[in-house]
Every structure is written in C-alpha cells, then in structure tokens.
Write a protein that holds these residues in place. Structure first.
Motif, mmCIF file in Angstrom:
data_model
loop_
_atom_site.group_PDB
_atom_site.id
_atom_site.type_symbol
_atom_site.label_atom_id
_atom_site.label_comp_id
_atom_site.label_asym_id
_atom_site.label_seq_id
_atom_site.Cartn_x
_atom_site.Cartn_y
_atom_site.Cartn_z
ATOM 1 N N LEU A 110 9.803 -5.015 2.876
ATOM 2 C CA LEU A 110 9.327 -3.747 1.422
ATOM 3 C C LEU A 110 8.052 -4.366 0.700
ATOM 4 O O LEU A 110 7.746 -5.282 0.949
ATOM 5 C CB LEU A 110 10.644 -5.254 0.597
ATOM 6 N N LYS A 111 7.692 -3.232 0.734
ATOM 7 C CA LYS A 111 6.084 -3.084 0.772
ATOM 8 C C LYS A 111 6.405 -2.861 -0.957
ATOM 9 O O LYS A 111 7.365 -1.590 -1.053
ATOM 10 C CB LYS A 111 5.611 -1.819 1.159
ATOM 11 N N PHE A 112 5.207 -2.833 -1.403
ATOM 12 C CA PHE A 112 5.017 -2.718 -2.483
ATOM 13 C C PHE A 112 3.572 -1.835 -2.574
ATOM 14 O O PHE A 112 2.928 -2.269 -2.623
ATOM 15 C CB PHE A 112 5.595 -2.977 -3.931
ATOM 16 N N GLU A 113 3.733 -0.502 -2.722
ATOM 17 C CA GLU A 113 2.109 -0.141 -3.723
ATOM 18 C C GLU A 113 2.114 0.746 -4.790
ATOM 19 O O GLU A 113 2.834 1.017 -4.970
ATOM 20 C CB GLU A 113 1.861 0.921 -2.329
ATOM 21 N N SER A 154 10.479 11.153 -1.446
ATOM 22 C CA SER A 154 10.751 10.244 -0.579
ATOM 23 C C SER A 154 9.708 10.918 0.769
ATOM 24 O O SER A 154 9.574 11.592 0.506
ATOM 25 C CB SER A 154 11.822 10.591 -0.121
ATOM 26 N N ARG A 155 9.237 9.946 1.117
ATOM 27 C CA ARG A 155 9.046 10.490 2.648
ATOM 28 C C ARG A 155 9.357 9.125 4.156
ATOM 29 O O ARG A 155 8.954 8.507 4.011
ATOM 30 C CB ARG A 155 7.303 9.783 2.055
ATOM 31 N N PRO A 156 9.568 10.593 4.506
ATOM 32 C CA PRO A 156 9.820 9.499 6.228
ATOM 33 C C PRO A 156 8.619 8.777 6.987
ATOM 34 O O PRO A 156 7.465 10.186 6.760
ATOM 35 C CB PRO A 156 11.156 9.945 7.504
ATOM 36 N N TYR A 157 8.432 8.066 7.405
ATOM 37 C CA TYR A 157 6.887 7.819 8.697
ATOM 38 C C TYR A 157 7.792 7.268 9.540
ATOM 39 O O TYR A 157 8.778 6.394 10.134
ATOM 40 C CB TYR A 157 6.265 7.774 7.647
ATOM 41 N N ILE A 158 6.370 6.872 10.414
ATOM 42 C CA ILE A 158 6.334 6.765 11.614
ATOM 43 C C ILE A 158 5.180 5.799 11.859
ATOM 44 O O ILE A 158 4.328 6.692 11.633
ATOM 45 C CB ILE A 158 6.662 6.952 13.107
ATOM 46 N N SER A 193 2.444 -3.193 18.067
ATOM 47 C CA SER A 193 3.920 -3.560 16.756
ATOM 48 C C SER A 193 4.258 -1.948 16.891
ATOM 49 O O SER A 193 3.049 -0.535 17.200
ATOM 50 C CB SER A 193 3.709 -4.123 15.740
ATOM 51 N N ALA A 194 5.510 -1.420 16.751
ATOM 52 C CA ALA A 194 5.792 -0.643 16.422
ATOM 53 C C ALA A 194 6.812 -0.316 14.909
ATOM 54 O O ALA A 194 7.712 -0.934 14.979
ATOM 55 C CB ALA A 194 6.878 0.437 17.552
ATOM 56 N N GLU A 195 6.299 1.161 13.788
ATOM 57 C CA GLU A 195 7.211 0.317 13.505
ATOM 58 C C GLU A 195 7.657 1.597 12.798
ATOM 59 O O GLU A 195 7.319 3.121 12.681
ATOM 60 C CB GLU A 195 6.630 -0.132 11.717
ATOM 61 N N MET A 196 9.311 1.789 11.381
ATOM 62 C CA MET A 196 9.033 3.390 10.966
ATOM 63 C C MET A 196 9.841 2.568 9.591
ATOM 64 O O MET A 196 10.957 1.889 9.145
ATOM 65 C CB MET A 196 10.787 3.601 11.827
ATOM 66 N N GLY A 197 10.365 3.621 8.776
ATOM 67 C CA GLY A 197 11.061 3.268 7.213
ATOM 68 C C GLY A 197 10.498 4.629 6.406
ATOM 69 O O GLY A 197 9.911 6.090 7.139
ATOM 70 N N ILE A 198 10.686 4.990 5.297
ATOM 71 C CA ILE A 198 11.196 5.559 4.193
ATOM 72 C C ILE A 198 10.815 5.660 2.507
ATOM 73 O O ILE A 198 10.731 4.068 2.433
ATOM 74 C CB ILE A 198 12.296 5.990 3.657
ATOM 75 N N GLN A 199 9.623 5.938 2.347
ATOM 76 C CA GLN A 199 8.779 5.347 1.267
ATOM 77 C C GLN A 199 9.558 6.667 -0.372
ATOM 78 O O GLN A 199 9.406 7.419 0.136
ATOM 79 C CB GLN A 199 7.054 6.355 1.413
ATOM 80 N N PHE A 200 9.630 5.696 -0.985
ATOM 81 C CA PHE A 200 10.384 6.409 -2.111
ATOM 82 C C PHE A 200 10.126 5.974 -2.938
ATOM 83 O O PHE A 200 8.215 5.137 -3.287
ATOM 84 C CB PHE A 200 11.672 5.041 -2.272
ATOM 85 N N TYR A 201 9.303 6.874 -4.387
ATOM 86 C CA TYR A 201 8.141 6.870 -4.987
ATOM 87 C C TYR A 201 8.815 6.636 -6.866
ATOM 88 O O TYR A 201 9.781 7.738 -6.859
ATOM 89 C CB TYR A 201 7.128 8.536 -5.149
#
Length: 261
Positions: free
Chosen positions: A258-261, A164-168, A203-211
C-alpha cells in the motif's frame, strides 16, 4: 501476528478496490482529483507492505539428496515491511522510482542429513569427519533476516481514467541482509547459519493508482527474486550436514504493498 497483518493488508487492498469502483467509476459527472499531481517532476511518499518470503534451493547431488529424497527443505514465512518512495517523472507514460525500505522475515530450514554419515571417511570435496548425532536443534534452522531493500523501478502507466490509473513496473534491487552472519567465525556447528550480506535481485510489479482529494493511494503486488547465491560455506572442519548440502540458495519474495503519495 504476522499472518494476521498480512491478511489484514490484503483485505484492505480488496476493500479499497471495491470502494474505488463504487466511488470513482460509477459517477461520470465528477471532477478529477489531484489533476496536476502527476505533472510534478519529482514526488515523494511512503509505503507499508506485507510479505511472503521463501528460498529457492538447489541441492548438492551428493550431500543434499539421497535417492529420490531431498534432504533439505524450507518453509515460507509471512511478515511486514515499510519504506519511502521517490519518483522522477520522465514523460507522460514513464516514471523512474526508487523505493528504499526494510523487510523483516524469519524462515525455517530443515536439514534431514544424518545419512551423510556415510561420507565420514572423506570425499574429494570434504575431509574425513567424526559423525555426530543430529538433534532437533541441529536439524532445524530459524533464519532471521532484516533486509535493506533498494529497488530502482521503471514504471509504465496508461492515461488516467477518472480517478484511477493502472501501471506495471520492473527493475533491479540492491539488498543488504543486516542479519547475514557472513563475517562470523562460527558456523552451523554452533547453530549459526551464514548467508551473503550484499545481494542483487530483480523485481516486477503491477497495481492501480487511486486519486483522492489529498493524496494518491496505490495497492500493488510485487515479486522480488534474488539473482546471486546466498549460501556461505561452513568451515572446512564442519561435517557436510548443512551448507555442504546446498549448492544454491536464493530468496523469493511476494509483497502486497500500500503506497501513499
């Protein structure tokens, strides 16, 4: 249906976060997934989102208010959107992202402005007019919008912690309203609400990336706020029941993504 989709998206985000906590963080002897994914100079993906859109309204003090009463109000709407993701890796901590997408919305404006009949003899800003009785159709406007949203965001993230990795992130948007009616010769007298086609926002955004083994999933929340005034004035011969009652109209949006990469 739109509210159901939005609730389902939020619930899915919560479930993913709970699952990630259970699967990613409690087992310390696990191999990292997609270890080299973030080393790519460029990467691609797509996103799905639910949205809540409303208007920020600044009323004209003469035609939009009466005493302490606001004569124009809005009701927020919930809907959905989708788009693509292009990411450029700048360094270990910064990425530049472009996420063009389409957002769909249908908001409501209520014009309780019959009291403006008192200005029928004309003012400095409006010519004399013949009052008309406002029907429910005249007082209620359903504003449909299809927004082509092109945000450019600078993302700041920390180091990965297991999978996981948090980001703003923050940035600016160029937004085209494909249903603005800005070029229409009809106006509110013909039940046509007009707004600007070309708009700018931040815009401003925050989330957590899960691998995961095959892809990266990112639940996030984003706020988008228009910077320009969207209102288009009614024709000169139109009574001051509608656009004249509003000084500034600006869209505000909250997106659950919900983002998918």
């Amino acid at each position: 249906m739109n509210k159901f989709l939005l609730r389902a998206l939020v619930l899915a985000s919560v479930n993913i976060a709970v699952l990630a906590n259970a699967q990613f963080f409690r087992t310390r002897n696990r191999m990292d997934k997609l270890e080299d994914f973030d080393e790519q100079k460029f990467s691609w993906g797509f996103f799905l989102n639910g949205n809540m859109l409303d208007y920020r309204i600044v009323l004209n003090p003469r035609y939009g208010t009466y005493g302490n009463q606001n004569l124009v109000s809005s009701k927020e709407s919930t809907s959905f959107g989708a788009g693509l993701i292009a990411k450029w890796r700048l360094n270990d901590y910064l990425d530049l992202r472009m996420e063009p997408g389409l957002q769909f919305a249908q908001r409501k404006l209520l014009f309780n402005t019959q009291i403006n009949d008192q200005y029928q003899n004309g003012t400095l800003t409006n010519d004399p007019f013949i009052p008309i009785p406002l029907t429910d159709k005249d007082m209620n406007r359903e504003v449909k919008s299809t927004l082509l949203d092109i945000p450019v965001l600078l993302e700041l993230h920390g180091h990965r912690w297991y999978n996981s990795r948090p980001y703003i992130a923050a940035g600016v948007n160029y937004i085209v309203n494909l249903q603005s009616n800005s070029d229409s010769t009809d106006d509110n007298m013909q039940q046509v609400f007009r707004s600007t086609t070309h708009n700018f926002a931040w815009s401003a955004e925050m989330g957590i990336q899960f691998y995961f083994n095959k892809f990266k999933l990112t639940p996030a929340i984003r706020g988008t706020f228009f910077m320009n005034n969207e209102i288009v004035a009614d024709n000169a011969t139109t009574p001051p029941y509608w656009a004249s009652a509003i000084s500034t109209l600006q869209t505000r949006a909250i997106l659950f993504v919900l983002k998918f990469e």
